[in-house]
Design a protein around this motif. Structure first.
Motif, PDB file in Angstrom:
ATOM      1  N   THR A 184      -0.797   3.985   4.919  1.00  0.00           N
ATOM      2  CA  THR A 184      -1.652   3.269   5.876  1.00  0.00           C
ATOM      3  C   THR A 184      -2.467   4.312   6.638  1.00  0.00           C
ATOM      4  O   THR A 184      -1.989   5.422   6.883  1.00  0.00           O
ATOM      5  CB  THR A 184      -0.819   2.467   6.891  1.00  0.00           C
ATOM      6  N   LYS A 223      -7.415  -3.574  -4.462  1.00  0.00           N
ATOM      7  CA  LYS A 223      -7.069  -4.765  -3.693  1.00  0.00           C
ATOM      8  C   LYS A 223      -5.718  -5.308  -4.138  1.00  0.00           C
ATOM      9  O   LYS A 223      -5.261  -5.033  -5.260  1.00  0.00           O
ATOM     10  CB  LYS A 223      -8.151  -5.831  -3.839  1.00  0.00           C
ATOM     11  N   THR A 224      -5.091  -6.063  -3.245  1.00  0.00           N
ATOM     12  CA  THR A 224      -3.838  -6.707  -3.591  1.00  0.00           C
ATOM     13  C   THR A 224      -3.776  -8.036  -2.855  1.00  0.00           C
ATOM     14  O   THR A 224      -4.630  -8.318  -2.006  1.00  0.00           O
ATOM     15  CB  THR A 224      -2.648  -5.785  -3.226  1.00  0.00           C
ATOM     16  N   VAL A 232      -6.199  -1.949  -0.188  1.00  0.00           N
ATOM     17  CA  VAL A 232      -5.023  -1.084  -0.073  1.00  0.00           C
ATOM     18  C   VAL A 232      -5.218   0.195  -0.880  1.00  0.00           C
ATOM     19  O   VAL A 232      -6.176   0.302  -1.659  1.00  0.00           O
ATOM     20  CB  VAL A 232      -3.742  -1.803  -0.579  1.00  0.00           C
ATOM     21  N   TYR A 233      -4.291   1.125  -0.702  1.00  0.00           N
ATOM     22  CA  TYR A 233      -4.318   2.387  -1.442  1.00  0.00           C
ATOM     23  C   TYR A 233      -3.102   2.424  -2.356  1.00  0.00           C
ATOM     24  O   TYR A 233      -1.962   2.401  -1.880  1.00  0.00           O
ATOM     25  CB  TYR A 233      -4.275   3.547  -0.446  1.00  0.00           C
ATOM     26  N   LYS A 234      -3.342   2.419  -3.672  1.00  0.00           N
ATOM     27  CA  LYS A 234      -2.221   2.436  -4.628  1.00  0.00           C
ATOM     28  C   LYS A 234      -2.520   3.422  -5.739  1.00  0.00           C
ATOM     29  O   LYS A 234      -3.613   3.399  -6.307  1.00  0.00           O
ATOM     30  CB  LYS A 234      -2.031   1.044  -5.246  1.00  0.00           C
ATOM     31  N   THR A 237       0.858  -1.184   0.000  1.00  0.00           N
ATOM     32  CA  THR A 237       0.000   0.000   0.000  1.00  0.00           C
ATOM     33  C   THR A 237       0.896   1.236   0.000  1.00  0.00           C
ATOM     34  O   THR A 237       2.008   1.183   0.538  1.00  0.00           O
ATOM     35  CB  THR A 237      -0.950  -0.013   1.222  1.00  0.00           C
ATOM     36  N   ASP A 238       0.406   2.315  -0.604  1.00  0.00           N
ATOM     37  CA  ASP A 238       1.226   3.535  -0.615  1.00  0.00           C
ATOM     38  C   ASP A 238       1.112   4.284   0.695  1.00  0.00           C
ATOM     39  O   ASP A 238       1.956   5.112   1.021  1.00  0.00           O
ATOM     40  CB  ASP A 238       0.787   4.469  -1.759  1.00  0.00           C
ATOM     41  N   MET A 260     -11.795   2.043   2.246  1.00  0.00           N
ATOM     42  CA  MET A 260     -11.263   0.684   2.426  1.00  0.00           C
ATOM     43  C   MET A 260     -12.351  -0.265   2.936  1.00  0.00           C
ATOM     44  O   MET A 260     -12.408  -1.434   2.545  1.00  0.00           O
ATOM     45  CB  MET A 260     -10.081   0.697   3.392  1.00  0.00           C
ATOM     46  N   VAL A 312      -8.245   3.388  -3.837  1.00  0.00           N
ATOM     47  CA  VAL A 312      -8.341   2.208  -2.977  1.00  0.00           C
ATOM     48  C   VAL A 312      -8.662   1.020  -3.870  1.00  0.00           C
ATOM     49  O   VAL A 312      -9.587   1.066  -4.687  1.00  0.00           O
ATOM     50  CB  VAL A 312      -9.418   2.408  -1.890  1.00  0.00           C
TER      51      VAL A 312
END
Ligand code: F6P
Length: 341
Positions: free
Chosen positions: A132, A311-312, A303-305, A129-130, A285, A309
């Motif tokens: 948290t 998923k990974t 996650v945030y990418k 994630t970029d 999220m 927001v």
């Protein structure tokens, strides 16, 4: 489905937002939401609380976590007991908001427990994630403290060392220190030269009345190592760092003959209501988590990418800490502003 919701590790501003967002989204779609109390302890002790809409209303604005957490109970050596405890709760899956300690403790159960993860920590040091949630709030505590401390530093012509959290990662020191234009930022990823730091401080003594140095709790000089203040037995990450700000403050009084004090911001960084940024992140999220539950898309994380927001794979959150890259552009911001880093 009957979905368990667990918050693990140190609390972080935004945990209650995750509980409200995940809880409301899942209940709206007809699922039952079961709060697991006090992190992994709730699985071992069969301590749960079904969550209703009434429980959830307004949680997002509060610090802490409504269902409790623990960062001193791991699963190591108790794997069978943990799995048996989980099975006994008759859950169809577990939504876990946690940090690297929590997720590495869940690694052995990859095959047996359907898990969806949400990365949480004020330290901002999770892979996958970029950012948290909790980090933005922690940085705002640091920047407000530095801005406030400048007044007394200037009034008394003192240096003030402000020690901030973050374990082995310097994100809080760098983000919070930059936001308040502090004079010095010391992070673990860049061991500092005591010689150069002393020269910088001696120069500043001629130029300004007071100065503020933000020190990450894991920072250390070249050739040294992070100061371990104490250890917590049973914790997935035993060491608790601290003491560098006090040490440096005494060193400056001795070596630069400049009166100095130190302030440890400590758990204040974790115990504030979340900023709007953290609230929005947890809201988004939570909605993403509900989507994954509905699609039976387990072993993933919300996650945030790259600005959204998404998923990974859950295994990304189980990697070692995401430290600051020495070429990170925030470091060049500090250099350009004349900040010692
Ligand atoms: O990981 C979050 C964190 O707040 C770290 O920044 C800090 O080192 C640690 O937890 C403190 O843990 P405790 O709450 O056990 O003192």
């Amino acid at each position: 489905m009957r979905i368990g919701l667990l918050t693990g590790g140190g609390d972080a501003p935004g945990l209650n937002g995750i509980i409200e967002s995940v809880g409301k989204s899942l209940i709206k779609d007809g699922h039952e939401v079961i709060g697991v109390i006090d992190g992994f302890e709730g699985i071992f002790n069969q301590n749960i609380k079904p969550l209703t809409l009434n429980d959830l209303h307004g949680l997002h604005a509060l610090a802490g976590t409504y269902i409790g957490t623990s960062n001193k109970t791991g699963t190591k050596g108790r794997e069978e007991e943990f799995l048996a405890g989980y099975k006994k709760l008759s859950l169809d899956g577990l939504v876990v908001a946690g940090g690297d300690g929590t997720f590495s403790a869940l690694t052995p159960f990859k095959q047996q427990i359907p898990i969806i993860g949400v990365p949480k920590t004020i330290d901002n040091d999770l892979n996958g994630t970029d950012i948290t949630f909790g980090y933005d709030t922690a940085c705002s505590v640091v920047s407000e403290a530095v801005d406030a401390l400048r007044a007394t530093a200037n009034a008394h012509k003192r240096v003030i060392f402000v020690e901030v959290m973050g374990r082995t990662a310097g994100w809080i020191a760098l983000g919070g220190g930059l936001a308040a234009y502090s004079d010095v930022i010391l992070i673990p990823e860049r061991p500092f030269s005591k010689e150069l730091l002393l020269k910088f401080i001696n120069d500043k003594k001629q130029q300004q009345r007071g100065m503020i140095c933000v020190v990450s709790e894991g920072a250390f000089p070249v050739g040294g190592q992070p100061e371990v203040a104490f250890t917590v037995e049973g914790s997935p990450q035993k060491e608790r760092f601290g003491g560098m700000a006090e040490r440096l403050s005494q060193w400056v009084m001795r070596e630069a003959k400049w009166e100095s004090r130190h302030v440890v911001l400590g758990h204040l960084q974790r115990s504030k209501p979340p900023t709007t940024t953290d609230r929005f992140l947890t809201l988004a999220m939570g909605v993403q988590v509900a989507k994954m539950v509905n699609e039976n898309d387990w072993h993933k994380a919300a996650v945030y990418k790259n600005g959204v927001v998404t998923k990974t794979d859950l295994s990304e959150l189980m990697q070692p800490a995401r430290l600051i890259n020495p070429n990170h552009h925030w470091i060049s911001f500090a250099e350009q502003l004349g900040i010692f880093i």
